[in-house]
Design a protein around this motif. Structure first.
Motif, PDB file in Angstrom:
ATOM      1  N   TYR A  85       0.892  -1.324  -0.046  1.00  0.00           N
ATOM      2  CA  TYR A  85       0.168   0.144  -0.012  1.00  0.00           C
ATOM      3  C   TYR A  85       0.858   1.264  -0.024  1.00  0.00           C
ATOM      4  N   THR A  88       2.032   1.890  -3.295  1.00  0.00           N
ATOM      5  CA  THR A  88       0.927   2.471  -4.025  1.00  0.00           C
ATOM      6  C   THR A  88       0.714   3.982  -3.853  1.00  0.00           C
ATOM      7  N   ARG A 207      -5.927  -1.958  -4.187  1.00  0.00           N
ATOM      8  CA  ARG A 207      -4.704  -2.961  -4.560  1.00  0.00           C
ATOM      9  C   ARG A 207      -5.192  -4.300  -4.467  1.00  0.00           C
ATOM     10  N   LEU A 237      -4.198   3.856 -11.355  1.00  0.00           N
ATOM     11  CA  LEU A 237      -3.088   2.966 -11.049  1.00  0.00           C
ATOM     12  C   LEU A 237      -3.000   1.909 -12.161  1.00  0.00           C
TER      13      LEU A 237
END
Ligand code: GLU
Length: 287
Positions: A85, A88, A207, A237
């Motif tokens: 995370y 990300t 994610r 993303l």
């Protein structure tokens, strides 16, 4: 399982015992997975270091097994993937799509109340007035260097400029499929990483759904508006957008959403009172 078969998931947060609302969602996921010839994975959404308790994780697995629901390994525990995370989040920061916010909740409430617009996000929280978006780079770096508590917020305008269109998703209801236009702007500059962990529900879920190869998401209508934000994050993303089904919520006799905090009965309470898994399934409309 055949290649390309649907993959669903049930994703409880271990901050209370499983109640009938969770049981309904878990049973519906299992039934739809079976009907579509796919499987349903389990994900433990335990990023909240205070509210998530290991004994509650165990209890969730036990309660679900008692209902007849078991899940393929590996079970994903969000608390074990904080690095993923963090990476990300960093990717969004590097692209200028996220900024640190040093405002306290009280400050945000006060500013929102003073503003003539007084708008709220779909969860009813005051829309963030954007105070820290305009902070100059030096104050920002100083705040971070001093270790001032901060969240990270998505710069919604920048994100919308950057996201690859179209912002839509497919909603399924039985065999019916409909295209839904997502409207993430109604969330304003949403928090994508909390003060205490380098992520938020929204960032982790997007994610994880990609990491677990989830193709179909079946969850309550209380999360329908959040899907708009999830679709935006997926576009930013470069992640696939699953199909979504937002099911009706099981309400208590007063018409409120079930919640342990409001004293809704847990499966454990019902089990102790002699209710059988078959009775629970029947009560929730499953054969
Ligand atoms: N962890 C969330 C909950 O327990 C569900 C998240 C989701 O299905 O996306 O309400």
């Amino acid at each position: 399982m055949r290649p390309g078969a649907p993959i669903l998931r049930f994703a409880p947060s271990p901050n209370g015992r499983v109640h009938l609302g969770h049981a309904y969602s878990a049973l519906l996921n299992a039934e739809l997975a079976q009907r579509m010839g796919g499987l349903c994975r389990l994900r433990i959404e335990d990023i909240d270091p205070i509210r998530s308790k290991p004994e509650l994780v165990e209890a969730i697995v036990t309660d679900l097994a008692w209902l007849g629901l078991t899940y393929p390994e590996p079970v994903r525990h969000q608390s074990r993937h904080l690095d993923s995370y963090r990476a990300t989040l960093q990717c969004l920061i590097n692209r200028g799509l996220a900024y640190p916010c040093f405002c306290s909740r009280g400050q945000i409430r006060a500013r929102a109340a003073a503003s003539s617009e007084n708008t709220h996000d779909p969860d009813g929280a005051p829309l963030y007035p954007g105070t820290c978006r305009g902070l100059d780079p030096a104050s920002r770096s100083e705040g971070l260097a001093r270790g001032e508590p901060h969240t990270w917020r998505l710069d919604m305008e920048a994100a919308l400029r950057c996201a690859v269109e179209p912002l839509v998703y497919d909603a399924f209801d039985g065999a019916d499929m409909r295209r839904v236009a997502a409207d993430p702007a109604r969330w304003g500059d949403a928090v994508i990483a909390r003060r205490d962990v380098p992520t938020s529900y929204h960032l982790s879920v997007v994610r994880d759904d990609a990491e677990q190869g989830i193709t179909h998401i079946v969850r309550g209508r209380d999360l329908e508006a959040a899907t708009d934000l999830h679709v935006l994050l997926q576009r930013l993303l470069g992640l696939p957008t699953p199909r979504y089904h937002h099911h009706a919520l099981i309400l208590d006799p007063d018409g409120d959403k079930l919640a342990k905090s409001r004293g809704s009965q847990s499966l454990a309470d019902l089990r102790q009172a002699g209710v059988t898994p078959e009775e629970i399934r029947a009560r929730l409309g499953f054969a």
